[in-house]
Design an enzyme around this catalytic site. Structure first.
Site, PDB file in Angstrom:
ATOM      1  CB  SER A  34      -1.065   0.113   1.169  1.00 28.85           C
ATOM      2  OG  SER A  34      -2.050   0.818   0.995  1.00 28.85           O
TER       3      SER A  34
ATOM      4  CG  HIS B  65      -5.457  -2.618   0.608  1.00 26.35           C
ATOM      5  ND1 HIS B  65      -4.967  -2.399  -0.414  1.00 26.35           N
ATOM      6  CD2 HIS B  65      -4.972  -1.808   1.508  1.00 26.35           C
ATOM      7  CE1 HIS B  65      -4.062  -1.568  -0.341  1.00 26.35           C
ATOM      8  NE2 HIS B  65      -3.956  -1.223   1.044  1.00 26.35           N
TER       9      HIS B  65
END
Length: 253
Positions: free
Chosen positions: A84, A234
């Protein structure tokens, strides 16, 4: 100097956590990669974990922090995994200092611009009033209306620490995040290129890397390949650590 956890001996492998994360999130992976012959450096990026707080917060200075870290430990060429926001730092570092990177792994983030999408999390964090000396349970109860997902709350709760006896606080620099949250979504510079082996790993249920993003990824990273971990979002490394490790281990070797 960035704080880090170091495990193992061998080829240097840097792991860069995501927004509101820290090196502690990657402890189990540090052990696994160390068993594969790597010296694993799990870093706390600036304004996170046990690293220093600074009003200056952007990808250029974070990439420079990584360079200073590598210079301090005499790491001439490294492997990097970034998740990320940490993946964005890793992309910046690799394209600015390509001679310092052997291989790059980017977990569930692309080089494109991302609109603001952390508003609920920041609202929850800002709702916590540490002047009232809340307990850990009190903090979680405050976060719950803003962040109903249990896993996300637990991830954020890892940042709690005893600043003083009977006084909890967050390790991250919430003040700067409130002021500069738009930095997180910044795109990679249009002329940034890294021409060495690169692996993008995405979660099958995540929308951070779309099929339509591949032309842009290939432009910046012409040697890139893509792997998808099915049925995860995610937080792919937390949701299916075994498959994430296998995919990344194969690429690193």
């Amino acid at each position: 100097m960035l704080y880090s956890r170091i495990e193992g001996q061998g080829k240097p492998l840097l792991i860069l956590h995501g927004f509101l994360g820290m090196s502690d999130n990657w402890k189990s992976f540090g052990t696994l990669y160390a068993q594969e012959g790597f010296q694993v450096h799990m870093l706390d990026l600036r304004n996170h974990g046990k690293s220093f707080h600074s009003d200056e917060f952007n990808y250029e200075v974070m990439a420079n922090d990584v360079l200073e870290y590598c210079n301090h430990f005499h790491l001439d060429e490294v492997f990097i995994i970034g998740h990320s926001m940490g993946g964005k730092v890793a992309m910046h570092f690799a394209t600015i200092y390509p001679e310092r990177v052997s291989k790059l792994i980017v977990a569930d983030i692309g080089p494109k611009y991302y609109p603001l999408h952390h508003q609920d999390i920041l609202a929850g964090l800002n709702a916590v009033d540490f002047s009232m000396q809340p307990s850990r349970t009190d903090v979680e109860e405050t976060l719950f209306p803003y962040i109903p997902d249990f896993g996300t709350r637990q991830f954020l709760m890892k940042n709690l620490y005893w600043k003083m006896p009977n006084q909890l606080d967050f390790r991250f620099n919430l003040k700067v995040f409130n002021q500069q949250i738009e930095i997180i979504g910044t795109a990679l510079a249009s002329d940034a290129v890294f021409k060495k082996p690169t692996l993008f790993v995405r979660g099958g249920n995540s929308n951070y890397i779309l099929d339509s993003d591949w032309p842009l990824i290939s432009k910046h990273f012409p040697e890139a390949t893509l792997a998808t971990v099915p049925n995860v979002g995610h937080w792919l490394h937390a949701e299916n650590p075994q498959q994430f490790f296998e995919v990344t281990r194969t690429f690193l070797q």
